[in-house]
Design a protein around this motif. Structure first.
Motif: not given
Length: 382
Positions: A47-72
């Motif tokens: 999708s257009a949004d996923d393609s844009l996210a992939r572009l930002h990940y590649a530019r910043r050389r992102v390896k892993t993404v971890v999502l957590t609840r604030a304070g947990q």
């Protein structure tokens, strides 16, 4: 193939012991999903949004993404990426199966594995061979070795795209009638495509028929829905063979399911989904049952349910979604507290860093007076 039992809302009115008991139940009948929903093919375009996210990940050389609840400390979502920004692993510890993905040198998705959890889920692996245009799926978790489940071959002749899929019965699913699924997509006009799906049993007799349409303008989907070939005069629904014959001689009625709106840059800003039935669909009737001794009376009424919902997106100058709003349209006369609470309006706000990477998302409270749910994102880099 699977059966989905839709939620139902029950109301009961207790009666004195000396009187008969009366119950009114608002319910939906079990829904048997068409074979089409069991077809495993891999999307070849983000999708257009996923393609844009992939572009930002590649530019910043992102390896892993971890999502957590604030304070947990517990991880609610964990993602691994390759150096081109493609997602190779997506794990949600509390929500379903881990998903592994493999890409070829052109960032084309060629394999997806849904890893089975012990004693919980049936897993699957789908492999795509681009040269042969062949999809092969295996079931995981039934026996020690993968079991061939389905094979689908895609071909194009002129302006018609055909998908021919064959299904193998799995242990516990031997009674399923459908063994083959044939899909054809062809243009109805300059901007509209029609897709017809026909399921066949082992004797090559049609068991299911489903037709849909998609309208695209400037390369973007602006509307899709189903094609209704049932006669308007209410009566006995046509069987799959009858619907197939009707589709060859009768012009179908489009029944919209989704409409999309875009901004001047092509970003999706609203999508509206409708659950209204086709004009030929007979309304559900109230059903009453009584005990022989008169001790109870049961009245089953069709559930009003959700008639549709709308998602609206507010974007920042870079095209990233900074706010998503969701609203639901309920059936007239819906007063049940559970339904009103489950389908109340909600929103999610997104915050990004200067490089377009998500830092935080804030979801509106689940109930009035509650606290918003805040999730934070951490990254590692190559």
């Amino acid at each position: 193939m699977a059966s989905l039992l839709l939620p139902h809302i029950a109301r009961s009115q207790a009666a004195p012991a000396t009187q008969s008991k009366t119950e009114t139940v608002l319910m939906s009948a079990p829904l048997h999903l068409p074979l089409l929903y069991s077809l495993n093919v891999l999307p070849q375009h983000l999708s257009a949004d996923d393609s844009l996210a992939r572009l930002h990940y590649a530019r910043r050389r992102v390896k892993t993404v971890v999502l957590t609840r604030a304070g947990q400390l517990d991880t609610t979502e964990y993602t691994e990426l390759d150096r081109r920004g493609n997602t190779t692993l997506l794990a949600k510890p509390y929500f379903g199966q881990p998903v592994r993905q493999r890409f070829d040198g052109s960032s084309r998705l060629v394999e997806v594995t849904r890893v089975p959890k012990a004693g919980e889920y049936l897993g699957s692996q789908t492999v795509y061979e681009p040269v042969r245009q062949l999809y092969t799926s295996y079931a995981l978790g039934i026996l020690d070795q993968p079991l061939l489940w389905q094979q689908s071959h895609r071909t194009r002749r002129g302006d018609t795209l055909t998908m021919d899929a064959n299904f193998q019965p799995l242990p516990g699913m031997e009674d399923e009638k459908s063994r083959r699924l044939l899909l054809r997509s062809y243009p109805l006009g300059r901007d509209t495509t029609c897709s017809v799906a026909i399921a066949y049993d082992a004797a090559d007799t049609p068991t299911e028929f489903l037709a849909s349409y998609t309208v695209r303008r400037a390369g973007r989907v602006v509307e899709n829905g189903t094609m209704d070939f049932q006669p308007v005069a209410l009566g006995t629904p046509l069987t799959a063979p009858e619907l197939l014959r009707a589709s060859r001689t009768r012009r179908g009625r489009p029944v919209p399911r989704t409409r999309n709106t875009y901004d001047a840059k092509g970003g999706l800003i609203e999508t509206a989904t409708y659950f209204t039935p086709a004009p030929s669909t007979a309304p559900e009737k109230e059903v009453k049952s009584r005990a022989a001794d008169g001790s109870w009376t049961l009245t089953s009424k069709p559930a009003t349910g959700v008639l549709g919902y709308t998602r609206r997106y507010v974007r920042n100058p870079a095209g990233l979604v900074k706010r998503e709003e969701r609203t639901y349209q309920l059936g007239p006369g819906t007063t049940d507290d559970t339904t009103l609470r489950m389908f109340r309006s909600s929103a999610t706000d997104y915050e990004y860093d200067a490089h377009g990477l998500l830092l935080r998302k804030t979801e509106s409270p689940n109930q009035p007076g509650g606290q918003p749910l805040v999730s934070e994102v951490r990254y590692t880099y190559y």
